[in-house]
Design an enzyme around this catalytic site. Structure first.
Site, PDB file in Angstrom:
ATOM      1  N   LYS A 201     -28.932  58.877  39.422  1.00  0.00           N
ATOM      2  CA  LYS A 201     -29.981  58.380  40.316  1.00  0.00           C
ATOM      3  C   LYS A 201     -30.082  56.876  40.143  1.00  0.00           C
ATOM      4  O   LYS A 201     -30.268  56.368  39.028  1.00  0.00           O
ATOM      5  CB  LYS A 201     -31.315  59.043  39.988  1.00  0.00           C
ATOM      6  CG  LYS A 201     -32.461  58.468  40.802  1.00  0.00           C
ATOM      7  CD  LYS A 201     -33.724  59.258  40.636  1.00  0.00           C
ATOM      8  CE  LYS A 201     -34.859  58.599  41.387  1.00  0.00           C
ATOM      9  NZ  LYS A 201     -36.110  59.361  41.253  1.00  0.00           N
ATOM     10  N   LYS A 255     -27.975  60.340  44.022  1.00  0.00           N
ATOM     11  CA  LYS A 255     -29.072  59.861  44.859  1.00  0.00           C
ATOM     12  C   LYS A 255     -29.174  58.356  44.772  1.00  0.00           C
ATOM     13  O   LYS A 255     -29.133  57.833  43.661  1.00  0.00           O
ATOM     14  CB  LYS A 255     -30.360  60.516  44.355  1.00  0.00           C
ATOM     15  CG  LYS A 255     -31.612  60.036  45.007  1.00  0.00           C
ATOM     16  CD  LYS A 255     -32.788  60.686  44.339  1.00  0.00           C
ATOM     17  CE  LYS A 255     -34.039  60.092  44.921  1.00  0.00           C
ATOM     18  NZ  LYS A 255     -35.198  60.427  44.174  1.00  0.00           N
TER      19      LYS A 255
HETATM   20  C1  PBG Z   1     -39.570  60.192  41.908  1.00  0.00           C
HETATM   21  C2  PBG Z   1     -38.675  60.427  43.065  1.00  0.00           C
HETATM   22  C3  PBG Z   1     -38.304  59.450  43.997  1.00  0.00           C
HETATM   23  C4  PBG Z   1     -37.594  60.110  44.983  1.00  0.00           C
HETATM   24  C5  PBG Z   1     -37.516  61.455  44.618  1.00  0.00           C
HETATM   25  N1  PBG Z   1     -38.168  61.639  43.411  1.00  0.00           N
HETATM   26  C6  PBG Z   1     -38.641  58.022  44.104  1.00  0.00           C
HETATM   27  C7  PBG Z   1     -38.461  57.113  42.981  1.00  0.00           C
HETATM   28  O1  PBG Z   1     -37.672  57.360  42.069  1.00  0.00           O
HETATM   29  O2  PBG Z   1     -39.148  56.089  42.994  1.00  0.00           O
HETATM   30  C8  PBG Z   1     -37.057  59.431  46.221  1.00  0.00           C
HETATM   31  C9  PBG Z   1     -36.778  60.296  47.385  1.00  0.00           C
HETATM   32  C10 PBG Z   1     -36.684  59.589  48.676  1.00  0.00           C
HETATM   33  O3  PBG Z   1     -36.698  58.340  48.780  1.00  0.00           O
HETATM   34  O4  PBG Z   1     -36.582  60.292  49.682  1.00  0.00           O
HETATM   35  N2  PBG Z   1     -39.145  60.392  40.656  1.00  0.00           N
END
Ligand code: PBG
Length: 331
Positions: A201, A255
């Site tokens: 991520k 992601k």
């Molecule tokens: C939080 C989380 C995020 C997303 C999914 N879980 C945002 C972040 O890490 O700030 C993002 C998903 C999206 O942008 O659609 N842990």
């Protein structure tokens, strides 16, 4: 490689619809999709998210209706994210451990309403519950403390598993959390609950609309670069995936999605494990903006991008376009 010869015409197999169908290497289906849903308090509530046109937060009754719609459309799984009321957010995110929080009520309501017709994937991270918008606990210097956070994430995961979650998806990027959660699930009599780890991520600029949807965006004062990955790194993604698999993840996620298809392909080629990607909120918003501006045709953009995930090697894709895409695929 095919040798070249005088009568080679690559266009021959593309010359009609039936032939293109016959030669298609990748087929997108509703069963490849996971639909993220935003849960909010109340009854009959539906609040549009300004930066995510077409996406609303819904109260638990509406979330059950969405889950039923998913079942009808052949979408096998929904992913839940709560918009915790401001007065329930705190420094330590303790609302995440409340067995009666929004998330747990939504999980139970879907399980009561749809039974085993649909999988429920739940996000493990503290950002929808903290008053500072970070995914974990802060130490005195404002650094997100790893091991203290993992201890809370384990309790959060167990809270969700006990409410009936089918897949625990830790999105926090703390070190060691997959092993800790896996052990807790085994010891806590939930051995069949899956873990889909957000293994690679990235600290991405594409998460803005999501943070609006869960209400953490305005609270976040700095960035998440001390735990989410540097977008410049690929080798490190493979190490993250290797580690999460060794710790007990059943599947892994990359992601964001489209800008990271190279990572998806490498992960799939290297490990051959169930590999998912999250087409995140900013990617969704870009497609919607392009369509609204007349710069592209919405349905075609949706199906082309989702097919690209499959071509890169994805087992499935989390996308806010899931219901729309499933309707297109049906029709
Ligand atoms: C939080 C989380 C995020 C997303 C999914 N879980 C945002 C972040 O890490 O700030 C993002 C998903 C999206 O942008 O659609 N842990």
């Amino acid at each position: 490689m095919t040798a070249s010869y005088p009568n080679l015409r690559m266009r021959r197999t593309r010359s009609s619809g039936w032939s293109r169908a016959l030669h298609r290497e990748t087929v997108l289906a509703s069963a490849d999709l996971i639909w993220p849903l935003f849960v909010t308090e109340g009854e009959g509530v539906e609040e549009p998210v300004g930066t995510l046109p077409g996406v609303s937060r819904r109260s638990v009754d509406g979330i059950v209706a969405s889950a039923r719609e998913a079942v009808e459309l052949g979408i096998p799984c929904v992913a839940l994210f709560p918009n915790t009321p401001p007065d329930r957010r705190s420094d330590d995110g303790s609302e995440a451990l409340n067995p009666d929080n929004l998330m747990c009520r939504a999980i139970k309501a879907i399980k009561d309403g749809c039974g085993s017709d649909i999988g429920v994937l739940t996000d493990v991270a503290l950002d929808p519950y903290t008053s500072h918008g970070q995914d974990g606990l802060l130490d005195g210097d404002g650094y997100v403390a790893n091991d203290e956070t993992v201890a809370v994430l384990v309790d959060q995961a167990m809270n969700q598993a006990e409410a009936g979650a089918d897949i625990i998806a830790p999105s926090d990027m703390m070190d060691g959390r997959v092993r800790a959660i896996r052990m807790a699930l085994e010891m806590g009599d939930r051995p069949n609950v899956q873990i889909m780890s957000y293994a690679a991520k990235y600290a991405s600029a594409f998460y803005g609309p999501f943070r609006d949807a869960v209400g953490s965006g305005g609270l976040l004062k700095s960035d998440k670069k001390s735990y989410q990955m540097d977008p410049a790194n690929a080798q490190e993604a493979l190490r993250e995936v290797e580690l999460d698999l060794a710790e007990g993840a059943d599947s892994v996620m990359v992601k964001p999605g489209l800008p990271y298809l190279d990572i998806v392909a490498r992960v799939k080629d290297t490990f051959g494990v169930p590999t998912f990607a999250y087409q995140v909120s900013g990617e969704y918003a870009m497609i919607e903006a392009a369509a609204a501006a007349g710069a592209g045709e919405r349905d075609a953009l949706v199906l082309e991008t989702l097919t690209a995930f499959k071509r890169a090697g994805c087992t499935g894709v989390l996308t806010y376009h899931a219901a729309h895409a499933a309707r297109l695929l049906d029709g």
